[in-house]
Design a protein around this motif. Sequence first.
Motif, PDB file in Angstrom:
ATOM      1  N   UNK A   1       0.824  -1.208   0.000  1.00 54.82           N
ATOM      2  CA  UNK A   1       0.000   0.000   0.000  1.00 54.82           C
ATOM      3  C   UNK A   1       0.859   1.260   0.000  1.00 54.82           C
ATOM      4  N   UNK A   2       0.705   2.071  -1.050  1.00 57.74           N
ATOM      5  CA  UNK A   2       1.338   3.391  -1.117  1.00 57.74           C
ATOM      6  C   UNK A   2       0.434   4.361  -0.374  1.00 57.74           C
ATOM      7  N   UNK A   3       1.038   5.131   0.556  1.00 50.94           N
ATOM      8  CA  UNK A   3       0.217   6.043   1.376  1.00 50.94           C
ATOM      9  C   UNK A   3       0.877   7.391   1.618  1.00 50.94           C
ATOM     10  N   UNK A   4       1.843   7.732   0.764  1.00 48.42           N
ATOM     11  CA  UNK A   4       2.461   9.055   0.892  1.00 48.42           C
ATOM     12  C   UNK A   4       3.778   8.990   1.622  1.00 48.42           C
ATOM     13  N   UNK A   5       4.727   9.768   1.130  1.00 48.10           N
ATOM     14  CA  UNK A   5       6.054   9.847   1.746  1.00 48.10           C
ATOM     15  C   UNK A   5       6.290  11.270   2.237  1.00 48.10           C
TER      16      UNK A   5
ATOM     17  N   UNK B   1      -3.681   1.872  -3.086  1.00 47.53           N
ATOM     18  CA  UNK B   1      -3.268   3.236  -2.744  1.00 47.53           C
ATOM     19  C   UNK B   1      -4.227   3.831  -1.699  1.00 47.53           C
ATOM     20  N   UNK B   2      -3.650   4.553  -0.760  1.00 44.96           N
ATOM     21  CA  UNK B   2      -4.422   5.244   0.286  1.00 44.96           C
ATOM     22  C   UNK B   2      -4.309   6.754   0.045  1.00 44.96           C
ATOM     23  N   UNK B   3      -5.236   7.313  -0.735  1.00 38.33           N
ATOM     24  CA  UNK B   3      -5.125   8.750  -1.021  1.00 38.33           C
ATOM     25  C   UNK B   3      -5.495   9.607   0.186  1.00 38.33           C
ATOM     26  N   UNK B   4      -6.204   9.056   1.152  1.00 35.34           N
ATOM     27  CA  UNK B   4      -6.632   9.848   2.309  1.00 35.34           C
ATOM     28  C   UNK B   4      -5.421  10.286   3.119  1.00 35.34           C
ATOM     29  N   UNK B   5      -4.571   9.328   3.499  1.00 36.55           N
ATOM     30  CA  UNK B   5      -3.338   9.699   4.175  1.00 36.55           C
ATOM     31  C   UNK B   5      -2.373  10.348   3.187  1.00 36.55           C
ATOM     32  N   UNK B   6      -2.421   9.897   1.961  1.00 35.77           N
ATOM     33  CA  UNK B   6      -1.437  10.320   0.974  1.00 35.77           C
ATOM     34  C   UNK B   6      -1.391  11.820   0.787  1.00 35.77           C
TER      35      UNK B   6
END
Lengths: 342, 342, 342, 342
Positions: free
Chosen positions: B235-239, B268-273
């Motif tokens: 899961x990609x969630x932002x760096x 992908x988790x755009x909410x945290x991302x």
Amino acid sequence: MLIMMSLNSPRDHIDKVKNKIIEHGCTPHEIPGSEKLAIGITGPSSTLTIEDFLTLDSVEEVVRVSKPYKLVSREMKRESTIIDVGGIKIGNTNLAVIAGPCSVESREQIFDIASELKEMGIKLLRAGAYKPRTSPYAFQGLKEKGLEYLAEVKEKLGMKIVTEVKDTETLPLISKVADVIQIGARNMQNFSLLEAVGKVDKPVLLKRGLAATIEDLLMSAEYILSKGNYNVILCERGIRTFETYTRNTLDLNAVPVVKKNSHLPIIVDPSHGIGIWDKVKPMAMAAVAAGADGLIIEVHNHPEKALSDGYQSLTPKHFKSLLDKLVELAPVVDRKLELYYD
Amino acid sequence: MLIMMSLNSPRDHIDKVKNKIIEHGCTPHEIPGSEKLAIGITGPSSTLTIEDFLTLDSVEEVVRVSKPYKLVSREMKRESTIIDVGGIKIGNTNLAVIAGPCSVESREQIFDIASELKEMGIKLLRAGAYKPRTSPYAFQGLKEKGLEYLAEVKEKLGMKIVTEVKDTETLPLISKVADVIQIGARNMQNFSLLEAVGKVDKPVLLKRGLAATIEDLLMSAEYILSKGNYNVILCERGIRTFETYTRNTLDLNAVPVVKKNSHLPIIVDPSHGIGIWDKVKPMAMAAVAAGADGLIIEVHNHPEKALSDGYQSLTPKHFKSLLDKLVELAPVVDRKLELYYD
Amino acid sequence: MLIMMSLNSPRDHIDKVKNKIIEHGCTPHEIPGSEKLAIGITGPSSTLTIEDFLTLDSVEEVVRVSKPYKLVSREMKRESTIIDVGGIKIGNTNLAVIAGPCSVESREQIFDIASELKEMGIKLLRAGAYKPRTSPYAFQGLKEKGLEYLAEVKEKLGMKIVTEVKDTETLPLISKVADVIQIGARNMQNFSLLEAVGKVDKPVLLKRGLAATIEDLLMSAEYILSKGNYNVILCERGIRTFETYTRNTLDLNAVPVVKKNSHLPIIVDPSHGIGIWDKVKPMAMAAVAAGADGLIIEVHNHPEKALSDGYQSLTPKHFKSLLDKLVELAPVVDRKLELYYD
Amino acid sequence: MLIMMSLNSPRDHIDKVKNKIIEHGCTPHEIPGSEKLAIGITGPSSTLTIEDFLTLDSVEEVVRVSKPYKLVSREMKRESTIIDVGGIKIGNTNLAVIAGPCSVESREQIFDIASELKEMGIKLLRAGAYKPRTSPYAFQGLKEKGLEYLAEVKEKLGMKIVTEVKDTETLPLISKVADVIQIGARNMQNFSLLEAVGKVDKPVLLKRGLAATIEDLLMSAEYILSKGNYNVILCERGIRTFETYTRNTLDLNAVPVVKKNSHLPIIVDPSHGIGIWDKVKPMAMAAVAAGADGLIIEVHNHPEKALSDGYQSLTPKHFKSLLDKLVELAPVVDRKLELYYD
């Protein structure tokens, strides 16, 4: 501060507002919209008060602009700016696609690629004649010769030319050929160059710097607008992060953020953004889905022989397959990819 | 090293290969595919040579794996892994959508949201009972009580539960309720926890750490697979980057990179991302266009009262409007968003 | 909120204040200083007002703590915390130097290095028995065996042991041997582990995570203090940036920032920070000049054969030459490098 | 490639080597050292072989330069370059200190500060007349007027002037006044400007860009050297990271890395680097301990009224206390802080 006037305000009412602004040592900017006429104010506006304007004729409302960027902000102008490049619109429902090689490498090369692109319905050609390169020993572009070839392509094939300006010295020459003047990422905060293109009557494509925040990008655009050129297209092209697999980190988050905070169009450069040719297609799709107004994509007929950026360039064949997908994708986000066949 | 055998290799041929591996102090991993059976090798394989295997029966090919990650790499397994969560597939043409609040806050709250989601055709519910928080004074979740409510939602509404595990102590309890066990970004390199979920017979959702390279993420997944649990969803969630407008920088570049280098699904988790609710929709669309196998999205019926992450949560109404768009978008990237109505 | 009382407040005055805090569902923390006694409050203090305390006996002042971290902040405790590790002080004018190999590799290896260090006057030995590694196939430490060797070194050579804990399972075992329990960068936000070491009666060395802001680091320390363990040593060890020449970017800016905002001591790990052995010395010097309370440095007698981190380890000879320079440097920043010869 | 010749090679031997290089379309660069004379080669050297030179008279050795930067590399020139600014040396054992306000704000202001600095023994004055600013509405410097004041300060007080050039247009004007021409971080990859200062006979102070790797910085210096100006001083001034407490992240790791890979001197700007005045002192100390050849520090007599960068400026009193400490620190790292009293 922003003075909102009725659309059909008589000229003398407008002039009264503008004079009041000038009296206080500031600069008025007339920004016509479809519902109202706005007069933006830049300069040391601290001595101006809302009351100074409310009593003037045709003035409907006075708004404080809360952002450090003024002319580029959506507070200043509610409607999205649409930029006209020789009849092609950027910033409305049209999905603009700019394509071409990193550099003009020879007369034959640029004619070959341009012809292939034209056949696919592409009218906006990107190609650099003056190339800013990290190494002084790398290929720096064909310079004047490159511009000549671009002028010829423009004339013979009817392409619109997007090409980069490296410095103020070559700006007059480039302005003669370019339909859109590009400012590269490394020059995004070359303020003298920004001011210079602010005085040119050509649309400017402003690329985000490698360490530029979105606010920095908007402030750089503000430089151009503040000098009188309101035709700025922003471009997300990847930022520097710790990730090493990709050349840069294409930051698509910038797209909805810019759309919310600015009326200027924003396009995306997935070629530089991710920097690996076989991942350009998914990132181009993602950019459009995120709401980008267009794309700028590197296409080269012999990527393996390209004098610069070959590794991130699509072949015409791969580019065509991307175009086919974009045609499908555009309507999902209420856009249309217009292709131009003579 | 990877030993490729014919699909219908007799058991004793397979065992001979596996024994040879064990003799050298390594561990064999049987990875069945649709065309071939692969035997992966992990451990100190330096004394093994390709020749050791080529002469064995049913062995067709021996391949060196060039990446530091082995079992998760596409070199090891050409076909994409499809993970089954109670009948719902993740990793094939199905576009998986997981939704729900950041935390279980009360019995009423979780039943309300889950019911609304169920009505929209969503079956995968996310909600945390144990919440890792930056501050020791922030709401840490309802813990056991929260799990009980989730168990009840699961039973009464038939939802599949995605919930986070914070530590090995609570893993047994969570495993009883969860259909998918989530490992949060801050635990991505909690190697003891990775090994523990590697021994559990439940799919694991592994979130990318804030400073984790894509290779780091794959190495952490490798920990889980190397212990025997092959059902890992990345899961990609932002760096973390220098950009301050957004909470994190959702790095969609990770999607095509992971798809190329690993057979594991990535969502992908755009909410945290991106971390701002009104920009979740465009980033969710972008994620799908980039090729993500699914999405995980925070939905709360009263975002303004949420005990955690309210600012990035969609209301059910906004979530519904996103779903409608995803249904349109999915076919463009050869997927289908399956909605489940009883 | 922070209740400042006179140093010699009678016990019943103190208890009255503490009871008032407990009545409101909060937790009081007694923090004795040299001039005043402070009572810190953690928990949901929103219903408490300054007036609740001002009328109580021996209360001199009530201060709001403005930072999200409370117990670790300098607002809470003006004086710097001095931590005692078997008679060696960290946090006062003493410049603490911890040295040793990344991992215990064998009985012989650890005795060799420890003996050499002891001869140079070093008493604080670092060495890992349980090693968190990015790859599941990398050397993970000698585990219990490693701890045994460390216990033996401790007993026979009189060294104080600094060693890392990876998980709560092995914490009891490690606590028996360690004089300082280290939490590695990748576990900095493993909150369950932080809470566990918060209940142990041993100093904790907390390393900054690779993407942790300084505030994150202080919040993680707050977890430990809030559970009752006030003996936390912070450690800057490099963050992740776009720079690729160095392994990490040692962020010495953290030193003066932490010193201003927290009373806890901070030491620096230049070995991990820059990651290249021949640049450890200048960065160690810089750390001390920036105001660090100490250093933790990797020393290996055969760096080229080290099972982990050899590339960033100093040989004893190079370490000795650094020590000589540190002895000269310390007085310039009002410190003294104490060397212990039996 | 690098041709090493004996120091007292006769002119015709040298010319033979240079002609051979020119014949192949490359450019020779004569780099005299204390033990040998080196001839560097830049340009498309692919057709040149080591054998082409080995047989020529006075040639002792031919070395391949492995780095992308050539003239700036230590491979090319073993000895550190020492730059002479009106008699003050930068790059040898002297610790160079440049100080002054961010901008020239008025005749009185610059004379006041310069006088105070002169009394403290400082001879190198920094102050900007042309200021590149993120916002077009921020103070942009006094421009020509500012230069005039600087020229007057130079004449009357005998200070050496370090001042920034923003563009090629103002370079001739600035070159008349400046003793050192500064290129700011945002112009580090303004390649046309780099080439322009490469043709000027004045030392150049080149600041590292906010997202520039150390290699990028060296490549930009290479641009200047390749045009014939070998007097380049590099400057570390902070990079962009995720940390928000400090304005930038001063990357002192760059100091030992540059010292190893290049013969050029490197100084450090802690004022921009950390961006908070009360933390400038420890970072200045750290920079010197890390091996920097000097410092550039913002000093303002009324920081609270400064038109730019007040928050990071030291008062003369605080600067004096830093100077006192630097005098103590310098000998520890084998340097001497020379103060000049008339």
